[in-house]
Design a protein around this motif. Structure first.
Motif, mmCIF file in Angstrom:
data_model
loop_
_atom_site.group_PDB
_atom_site.id
_atom_site.type_symbol
_atom_site.label_atom_id
_atom_site.label_comp_id
_atom_site.label_asym_id
_atom_site.label_seq_id
_atom_site.Cartn_x
_atom_site.Cartn_y
_atom_site.Cartn_z
ATOM 1 N N LEU A 50 -2.692 4.899 -11.026
ATOM 2 C CA LEU A 50 -2.655 3.443 -10.936
ATOM 3 C C LEU A 50 -1.557 2.980 -9.992
ATOM 4 O O LEU A 50 -1.746 2.035 -9.200
ATOM 5 C CB LEU A 50 -2.438 2.849 -12.331
ATOM 6 C CG LEU A 50 -2.538 1.327 -12.452
ATOM 7 C CD1 LEU A 50 -3.906 0.837 -12.016
ATOM 8 C CD2 LEU A 50 -2.248 0.893 -13.882
ATOM 9 N N LEU A 51 -0.410 3.633 -10.054
ATOM 10 C CA LEU A 51 0.679 3.299 -9.132
ATOM 11 C C LEU A 51 0.287 3.562 -7.677
ATOM 12 O O LEU A 51 0.624 2.784 -6.779
ATOM 13 C CB LEU A 51 1.927 4.110 -9.486
ATOM 14 C CG LEU A 51 2.804 3.588 -10.621
ATOM 15 C CD1 LEU A 51 3.908 4.588 -10.929
ATOM 16 C CD2 LEU A 51 3.383 2.238 -10.264
ATOM 17 N N THR A 52 -0.419 4.672 -7.458
ATOM 18 C CA THR A 52 -0.829 5.017 -6.084
ATOM 19 C C THR A 52 -1.755 3.954 -5.505
ATOM 20 O O THR A 52 -1.558 3.465 -4.379
ATOM 21 C CB THR A 52 -1.533 6.382 -6.081
ATOM 22 O OG1 THR A 52 -0.648 7.364 -6.621
ATOM 23 C CG2 THR A 52 -1.933 6.780 -4.667
ATOM 24 N N TYR A 53 -2.768 3.571 -6.268
ATOM 25 C CA TYR A 53 -3.726 2.584 -5.770
ATOM 26 C C TYR A 53 -3.098 1.179 -5.684
ATOM 27 O O TYR A 53 -3.405 0.407 -4.761
ATOM 28 C CB TYR A 53 -4.960 2.561 -6.658
ATOM 29 C CG TYR A 53 -5.726 3.865 -6.640
ATOM 30 C CD1 TYR A 53 -5.769 4.655 -5.498
ATOM 31 C CD2 TYR A 53 -6.403 4.309 -7.776
ATOM 32 C CE1 TYR A 53 -6.451 5.850 -5.490
ATOM 33 C CE2 TYR A 53 -7.100 5.500 -7.765
ATOM 34 C CZ TYR A 53 -7.122 6.272 -6.625
ATOM 35 O OH TYR A 53 -7.808 7.467 -6.618
ATOM 36 N N ALA A 54 -2.226 0.861 -6.631
ATOM 37 C CA ALA A 54 -1.555 -0.445 -6.581
ATOM 38 C C ALA A 54 -0.639 -0.557 -5.361
ATOM 39 O O ALA A 54 -0.550 -1.616 -4.725
ATOM 40 C CB ALA A 54 -0.754 -0.660 -7.859
ATOM 41 N N PHE A 55 0.004 0.559 -5.028
ATOM 42 C CA PHE A 55 0.864 0.562 -3.844
ATOM 43 C C PHE A 55 0.027 0.382 -2.571
ATOM 44 O O PHE A 55 0.448 -0.330 -1.635
ATOM 45 C CB PHE A 55 1.661 1.862 -3.779
ATOM 46 C CG PHE A 55 2.599 1.932 -2.610
ATOM 47 C CD1 PHE A 55 3.784 1.201 -2.612
ATOM 48 C CD2 PHE A 55 2.304 2.726 -1.509
ATOM 49 C CE1 PHE A 55 4.647 1.265 -1.542
ATOM 50 C CE2 PHE A 55 3.161 2.787 -0.440
ATOM 51 C CZ PHE A 55 4.334 2.051 -0.445
ATOM 52 N N ALA A 56 -1.157 1.016 -2.508
ATOM 53 C CA ALA A 56 -2.038 0.844 -1.353
ATOM 54 C C ALA A 56 -2.489 -0.615 -1.227
ATOM 55 O O ALA A 56 -2.494 -1.192 -0.127
ATOM 56 C CB ALA A 56 -3.239 1.776 -1.472
ATOM 57 N N TRP A 57 -2.862 -1.221 -2.347
ATOM 58 C CA TRP A 57 -3.272 -2.626 -2.329
ATOM 59 C C TRP A 57 -2.118 -3.528 -1.889
ATOM 60 O O TRP A 57 -2.303 -4.450 -1.087
ATOM 61 C CB TRP A 57 -3.756 -3.035 -3.721
ATOM 62 C CG TRP A 57 -5.182 -2.669 -4.003
ATOM 63 C CD1 TRP A 57 -5.782 -1.472 -3.770
ATOM 64 C CD2 TRP A 57 -6.171 -3.526 -4.575
ATOM 65 N NE1 TRP A 57 -7.082 -1.500 -4.172
ATOM 66 C CE2 TRP A 57 -7.362 -2.758 -4.666
ATOM 67 C CE3 TRP A 57 -6.176 -4.831 -5.037
ATOM 68 C CZ2 TRP A 57 -8.538 -3.279 -5.190
ATOM 69 C CZ3 TRP A 57 -7.353 -5.362 -5.550
ATOM 70 C CH2 TRP A 57 -8.520 -4.584 -5.625
ATOM 71 N N LEU A 58 -0.928 -3.253 -2.429
ATOM 72 C CA LEU A 58 0.235 -4.070 -2.077
ATOM 73 C C LEU A 58 0.565 -3.957 -0.585
ATOM 74 O O LEU A 58 0.900 -4.951 0.066
ATOM 75 C CB LEU A 58 1.439 -3.640 -2.910
ATOM 76 C CG LEU A 58 2.740 -4.421 -2.694
ATOM 77 C CD1 LEU A 58 2.565 -5.890 -3.047
ATOM 78 C CD2 LEU A 58 3.864 -3.815 -3.528
ATOM 79 N N SER A 59 0.447 -2.759 -0.042
ATOM 80 C CA SER A 59 0.746 -2.555 1.382
ATOM 81 C C SER A 59 -0.231 -3.322 2.271
ATOM 82 O O SER A 59 0.170 -3.975 3.245
ATOM 83 C CB SER A 59 0.692 -1.063 1.716
ATOM 84 O OG SER A 59 1.642 -0.344 0.959
#
Length: 237
Positions: A50-59
């Motif tokens: 979840l952190l990995t995908y959330a970081f991609a979305w945030l970027s």
């Protein structure tokens, strides 16, 4: 221009709230992952994914946001040496290239990859990968909107800068016409004055000639009367 600013402000506010929410969620999930890993010795694979995908979305959301702010790094050695019109032209060309990139790579390419990965599922969350990749065309659409707003703002600024020049040209033309009119009136007044002076001089000359002629006539009459008197006396004698 006011509508452009209002639209930009609303879009900025939405993106700021979305990024703040994602970042807050990442802080909570990251804290949870640290606690369960080191305190309970039970690492959570769901939180890591979840952190990995959330970081991609945030970027990607932050990238779209910075496109709207025009805050990405750029090489300014060419634009800084150009004139004002040249700099404006370069900025418009840059925005057109960003618009093309957003339309072709982000929107078109993002839709294609989203459709292709809908059958794929994530390892821990168990959701289709297409949901994860959906952020790509979404951010592409945001970049398109921001590019259009930037172009509209540039055109508005250009018109605002050209307006004083046009007004100055019109004022200069009106001033020239006014000066020409004043010069014409002054010339007419001067001609009228010269004509009046010439008329008065002519009249004075005619009057002087008439007076001289009158004086000459009176003198001749006196002379004639004197001679006639002398003749009359000589006849009597």
């Amino acid at each position: 221009m006011d509508r452009v600013r209002m639209a930009r402000g609303s879009l900025d506010r939405i993106l700021e709230l979305a990024q703040t929410g994602l970042f807050g969620m990442m802080v909570v999930v990251g804290t949870y992952q640290i606690l369960v890993r080191y305190l309970f010795n039970k690492p959570s694979t769901v939180s890591e994914e979840l952190l990995t995908y959330a970081f991609a979305w945030l970027s990607l959301l932050a990238a779209a946001y910075m496109f709207g702010k025009r805050g990405h790094m750029r090489m300014g050695f060419l634009a800084d040496r150009a004139s004002e019109n040249g700099r404006m032209a370069l900025e418009m060309v840059s925005e057109c290239l960003v618009l093309l990139f957003g339309a072709v790579v982000m929107v078109y390419g993002g839709v294609r990859i989203t459709v292709l990965t809908m059958a794929q599922k994530t390892a821990s969350l168990g959701i289709p990968m297409g949901y994860v990749y959906a952020i790509v065309p979404a951010c592409g659409g945001l970049i398109l909107v921001y590019s259009i707003l930037n172009l509209a703002q540039m055109v508005g600024e250009r018109r605002r800068l050209d307006a004083p020049e046009r007004e100055g040209g019109e004022e200069g033309t009106a001033e020239k016409l006014g000066k020409a009119g004043k010069a014409g009136k002054a010339g007419e007044t001067e001609k009228a004055g010269e004509t009046g002076k010439a008329g008065e001089t002519g009249k004075a000359e005619k009057t002087g000639k008439a007076e001289k002629a009158g004086e000459g006539r009176i003198e001749r009459e006196k002379e004639d009367s004197g001679e006639w008197g002398k003749r009359k006396e000589s006849d009597r004698t």
